[in-house]
Every structure is written in C-alpha cells, then in structure tokens.
Design an enzyme around this catalytic site. Structure first.
Site, PDB file in Angstrom:
ATOM      1  CE1 TYR A 189      11.499  -5.322   0.947  1.00  0.00           C
ATOM      2  CE2 TYR A 189      10.928  -3.162   2.024  1.00  0.00           C
ATOM      3  CZ  TYR A 189      10.539  -4.776   1.630  1.00  0.00           C
ATOM      4  OH  TYR A 189       9.651  -5.301   2.261  1.00  0.00           O
ATOM      5  CB  ALA A 194      -2.231  -9.942   3.258  1.00  0.00           C
ATOM      6  CB  ILE A 224       4.572  -7.786   2.292  1.00  0.00           C
ATOM      7  CG1 ILE A 224       5.461  -7.679   3.274  1.00  0.00           C
ATOM      8  CG2 ILE A 224       4.505  -6.703   1.178  1.00  0.00           C
ATOM      9  CD1 ILE A 224       6.847  -7.769   2.858  1.00  0.00           C
ATOM     10  NE  ARG A 283      -4.506 -10.330  -4.184  1.00  0.00           N
ATOM     11  CZ  ARG A 283      -4.800 -10.888  -3.089  1.00  0.00           C
ATOM     12  NH1 ARG A 283      -4.528 -10.708  -1.963  1.00  0.00           N
ATOM     13  NH2 ARG A 283      -5.843 -11.790  -3.064  1.00  0.00           N
ATOM     14  CE  LYS A 342      -0.627  -5.553   6.352  1.00  0.00           C
ATOM     15  NZ  LYS A 342      -0.227  -6.173   4.890  1.00  0.00           N
ATOM     16  CG  ASP A 380      -2.818  -0.611   7.217  1.00  0.00           C
ATOM     17  OD1 ASP A 380      -2.002  -0.434   8.025  1.00  0.00           O
ATOM     18  OD2 ASP A 380      -2.561  -0.035   5.960  1.00  0.00           O
ATOM     19  NE  ARG A 381       2.045  -5.868   9.092  1.00  0.00           N
ATOM     20  CZ  ARG A 381       2.475  -5.800   7.718  1.00  0.00           C
ATOM     21  NH1 ARG A 381       2.898  -4.388   7.458  1.00  0.00           N
ATOM     22  NH2 ARG A 381       2.747  -6.674   6.799  1.00  0.00           N
TER      23      ARG A 381
HETATM   24  N1  LIG Z   1      -8.675  -9.876  -2.100  1.00  0.00           N
HETATM   25  C1  LIG Z   1      -7.832  -9.136  -2.886  1.00  0.00           C
HETATM   26  N2  LIG Z   1      -8.129  -9.550  -4.280  1.00  0.00           N
HETATM   27  C2  LIG Z   1      -7.536  -9.014  -5.314  1.00  0.00           C
HETATM   28  N3  LIG Z   1      -6.451  -7.872  -5.376  1.00  0.00           N
HETATM   29  C3  LIG Z   1      -6.321  -7.644  -4.031  1.00  0.00           C
HETATM   30  C4  LIG Z   1      -6.773  -8.075  -3.040  1.00  0.00           C
HETATM   31  N4  LIG Z   1      -6.425  -7.510  -1.781  1.00  0.00           N
HETATM   32  C5  LIG Z   1      -5.468  -6.783  -2.221  1.00  0.00           C
HETATM   33  N5  LIG Z   1      -5.443  -6.778  -3.681  1.00  0.00           N
HETATM   34  C6  LIG Z   1      -4.495  -5.836  -4.326  1.00  0.00           C
HETATM   35  O1  LIG Z   1      -3.223  -6.248  -3.963  1.00  0.00           O
HETATM   36  C7  LIG Z   1      -2.457  -5.018  -3.803  1.00  0.00           C
HETATM   37  C8  LIG Z   1      -1.891  -5.257  -2.455  1.00  0.00           C
HETATM   38  O2  LIG Z   1      -3.078  -4.693  -1.534  1.00  0.00           O
HETATM   39  P1  LIG Z   1      -2.747  -3.755  -0.224  1.00  0.00           P
HETATM   40  O3  LIG Z   1      -4.219  -3.739   0.443  1.00  0.00           O
HETATM   41  O4  LIG Z   1      -1.869  -2.781  -0.364  1.00  0.00           O
HETATM   42  O5  LIG Z   1      -2.154  -5.016   0.809  1.00  0.00           O
HETATM   43  P2  LIG Z   1      -1.414  -4.962   2.105  1.00  0.00           P
HETATM   44  O6  LIG Z   1      -1.956  -3.353   2.999  1.00  0.00           O
HETATM   45  O7  LIG Z   1      -1.737  -5.925   2.894  1.00  0.00           O
HETATM   46  O8  LIG Z   1       0.055  -4.774   1.736  1.00  0.00           O
HETATM   47  C9  LIG Z   1      -3.298  -3.764  -4.328  1.00  0.00           C
HETATM   48  O9  LIG Z   1      -2.990  -3.717  -5.632  1.00  0.00           O
HETATM   49  C10 LIG Z   1      -4.746  -4.378  -3.942  1.00  0.00           C
HETATM   50  O10 LIG Z   1      -5.660  -3.621  -5.086  1.00  0.00           O
HETATM   51  N1  LIG Z   2      11.412  -5.138   8.491  1.00  0.00           N
HETATM   52  C1  LIG Z   2      10.210  -4.593   8.571  1.00  0.00           C
HETATM   53  N2  LIG Z   2       9.545  -4.468   7.369  1.00  0.00           N
HETATM   54  C2  LIG Z   2       8.249  -3.926   7.711  1.00  0.00           C
HETATM   55  C3  LIG Z   2       7.588  -3.896   9.017  1.00  0.00           C
HETATM   56  N3  LIG Z   2       6.348  -3.444   8.807  1.00  0.00           N
HETATM   57  C4  LIG Z   2       6.183  -3.165   7.475  1.00  0.00           C
HETATM   58  N4  LIG Z   2       7.249  -3.584   6.870  1.00  0.00           N
HETATM   59  C5  LIG Z   2       7.406  -3.656   5.407  1.00  0.00           C
HETATM   60  C6  LIG Z   2       6.888  -4.633   4.587  1.00  0.00           C
HETATM   61  C7  LIG Z   2       6.513  -3.884   3.357  1.00  0.00           C
HETATM   62  O1  LIG Z   2       7.503  -3.662   2.432  1.00  0.00           O
HETATM   63  C8  LIG Z   2       6.030  -2.506   3.705  1.00  0.00           C
HETATM   64  C9  LIG Z   2       4.589  -2.398   4.122  1.00  0.00           C
HETATM   65  O2  LIG Z   2       3.927  -3.361   4.338  1.00  0.00           O
HETATM   66  P1  LIG Z   2       2.452  -3.880   3.939  1.00  0.00           P
HETATM   67  O3  LIG Z   2       2.237  -5.301   4.573  1.00  0.00           O
HETATM   68  O4  LIG Z   2       1.484  -2.851   4.557  1.00  0.00           O
HETATM   69  O5  LIG Z   2       2.459  -3.809   2.578  1.00  0.00           O
HETATM   70  O6  LIG Z   2       6.755  -2.205   5.045  1.00  0.00           O
HETATM   71  C10 LIG Z   2       8.306  -4.222   9.972  1.00  0.00           C
HETATM   72  O7  LIG Z   2       7.780  -4.047  11.033  1.00  0.00           O
HETATM   73  N5  LIG Z   2       9.529  -4.546   9.782  1.00  0.00           N
END
Ligand SMILES: Nc1ncnc2c1ncn2[C@@H]1O[C@H](COP(=O)(O)OP(=O)(O)O)[C@@H](O)[C@H]1O
Ligand SMILES: Nc1nc2c(ncn2[C@H]2C[C@H](O)[C@@H](COP(=O)(O)O)O2)c(=O)[nH]1
Length: 215
Positions: free
Chosen positions: A43, A11, A9, A140, A13, A77-78
């Site tokens: 949650y 990261a 979460i 993040r 993506k 994205d995942r």
């Molecule tokens: N490499 C990075 N450096 C700095 N900020 C980042 C980076 N990757 C993501 N962010 C910031 O962190 C937060 C989460 O990023 P996000 O792309 O939504 O992550 P995910 O999709 O993996 O949950 C956002 O506010 C984004 O702007």
């Molecule tokens: N219990 C689960 N939670 C999940 C799964 N895939 C995503 N998630 C949750 C985690 C984050 O709160 C949110 C979005 O994830 P990001 O990594 O895109 O920020 O959803 C799952 O399979 N099971």
C-alpha cells in the site's frame, strides 16, 4: 463440502466465513492479513511490491487450500480464482511488468493443476459471492480500520477501489469453476442483525439443497 467466498475488500467474507462455518458445523479457513508483512509495504509503494505481494498471497492461499482439503467440510474466506483479478488490475495500472505477469500467470496455472481440487477432480461445491456497492465498501473499510486501506491515507485509493469493484462484476459473470450464487452485501447485515443473518443462511442452504450438497 467445500464452500468458497468471494468479494471485494470489506465485502464481509471473513465475517460470513465465521457465521457460515458455525451454522454448518464446518471449519473456516481465513486469509492471512494482519500478519502479512508485505501488505503494508504494497500500500505504501505498490509499484515496488505488487509482484512480491502476489507471490506471497498465492503461496499462502495454496497452503490454506491444502490444509482445508484435509477436512471433509470447510469454508474458505477468499477463492484462489480472485488472485489473478487483483494482479492483472495492478499490472494494467503499471505496477507490474509484462515479464512479471507472464511468470505469475504460468506459476498460477501450474499451481492450479496441483491443487487438491484438480487432483480429486473436484471443484468447490458452491461459490458465495458478496456483492457490495462502493459506499458500503468504504464504510466497511473504515469500520474495520486497517490503517493502510483508508482512503484518506492515499488519494489514489478511491479509484483503486472503484476499479476493483467494476472488475469483480465481470469476474463473477465469467466464473464457471463451480455452482455460484450472489448475496446482496448492502442489504443484509449478517454481522449485527440476527434476522438478516438467518435470511442469508437460508439463501445459502437453499442453494446447497438444490444442488444436493445439503439434505
Ligand atoms: N453484512 C455486513 N453488515 C454490516 N457489517 C459488515 C457486514 N459484513 C462485514 N461487516 C463489517 O465490515 C468489516 C469488514 O468485514 P470483513 O468480514 O473483514 O470483510 P472481508 O473479509 O470481505 O474483507 C468488519 O468490520 C465487519 O464487521
Ligand atoms: N494486490 C493484491 N491485494 C490483495 C490480494 N488479495 C487480497 N489483497 C488485499 C486487499 C486487502 O487490502 C487485503 C485483504 O483483503 P480482504 O478482502 O480479505 O479484506 O489484502 C491480491 O491477490 N493482490
């Protein structure tokens, strides 16, 4: 060309999916989060909603992969391969029954057989894994600001996030559905720093070239 992104979460993506799809001139397919009605419920009461959330995500993921496969080139994205990691971790925490785990595992296996990947005997061309530390993850999550993910909302969340990160290490090592690469998500700020963004794109292009996916 199909590229899938993986990582915990926050990261990066979704951010990288945007950057990478613009760079490659392909379409990005995002995980549905903000309009997911089950996620805030999960949650609030994980034991009650873990199974429902998992089925919700699986269904949406399947839908998104089918849409993505209509295009020749796409970035997801995942990966669907991470869903089971989440559910098994929650089940190990007592948030799902053995019966729910069995039903889920069998459903996932059935759906995987129906995936366009399977039909076309085609795995993703590359999995790009974003590796982050706990501190970066929390930073993040705070930066993005989804209220139900904030550690101060729930004292059990820090442990949940630690567990998730440690499961991801083993998950990446075992992943063998396609070529894979890891990006250091702590080191590169591909969101705000153009030089870092270019470095990350170069690293990905290099892997695609080595594998003959990019000229
Ligand atoms: N490499 C990075 N450096 C700095 N900020 C980042 C980076 N990757 C993501 N962010 C910031 O962190 C937060 C989460 O990023 P996000 O792309 O939504 O992550 P995910 O999709 O993996 O949950 C956002 O506010 C984004 O702007
Ligand atoms: N219990 C689960 N939670 C999940 C799964 N895939 C995503 N998630 C949750 C985690 C984050 O709160 C949110 C979005 O994830 P990001 O990594 O895109 O920020 O959803 C799952 O399979 N099971």
């Amino acid at each position: 060309m199909m590229i899938v992104l993986s990582g915990a979460i926050g990261a990066g993506k979704s951010s990288l999916a945007t950057v990478l799809s613009e760079h490659l001139g392909t379409e990005a397919f995002y995980e549905q989060v903000d309009n997911n009605p089950v996620l805030p419920l999960f949650y609030k009461d994980p034991k009650k909603y873990a199974f429902l959330l998992q089925i919700y995500f699986l269904n949406k993921r399947f839908e998104s992969i089918k849409k993505a496969m209509v295009q020749d080139n796409n970035v997801l994205d995942r990966s669907i391969y991470e869903d089971s990691l989440f559910f098994h971790m929650n089940a190990d925490m007592g948030r799902a029954t053995p019966q729910e785990v069995k039903v889920y595992d069998e459903l996932l296996a059935n759906m995987m057989q129906e995936l366009p990947y399977a039909a076309a005997k085609k795995a993703p061309d590359l999995l790009v894994h974003l590796d982050i530390s706990y501190d970066t993850m929390i930073h993040r999550i705070e930066k993005r600001g989804r209220s139900y993910e904030q550690p101060e909302q729930d004292p059990t969340l820090p442990e949940y996030y630690h567990n998730l990160l440690s499961r991801y290490d083993g998950w990446y090592d075992d992943y063998d559905y396609s070529p894979k690469m890891k990006i250091d998500g702590d080191k590169y700020d591909f969101v705000e720093n153009p030089e870092d963004r270019q470095k990350v794109l170069d690293l990905i292009d290099e892997q695609l070239r080595v594998r003959g996916t990019l000229d």
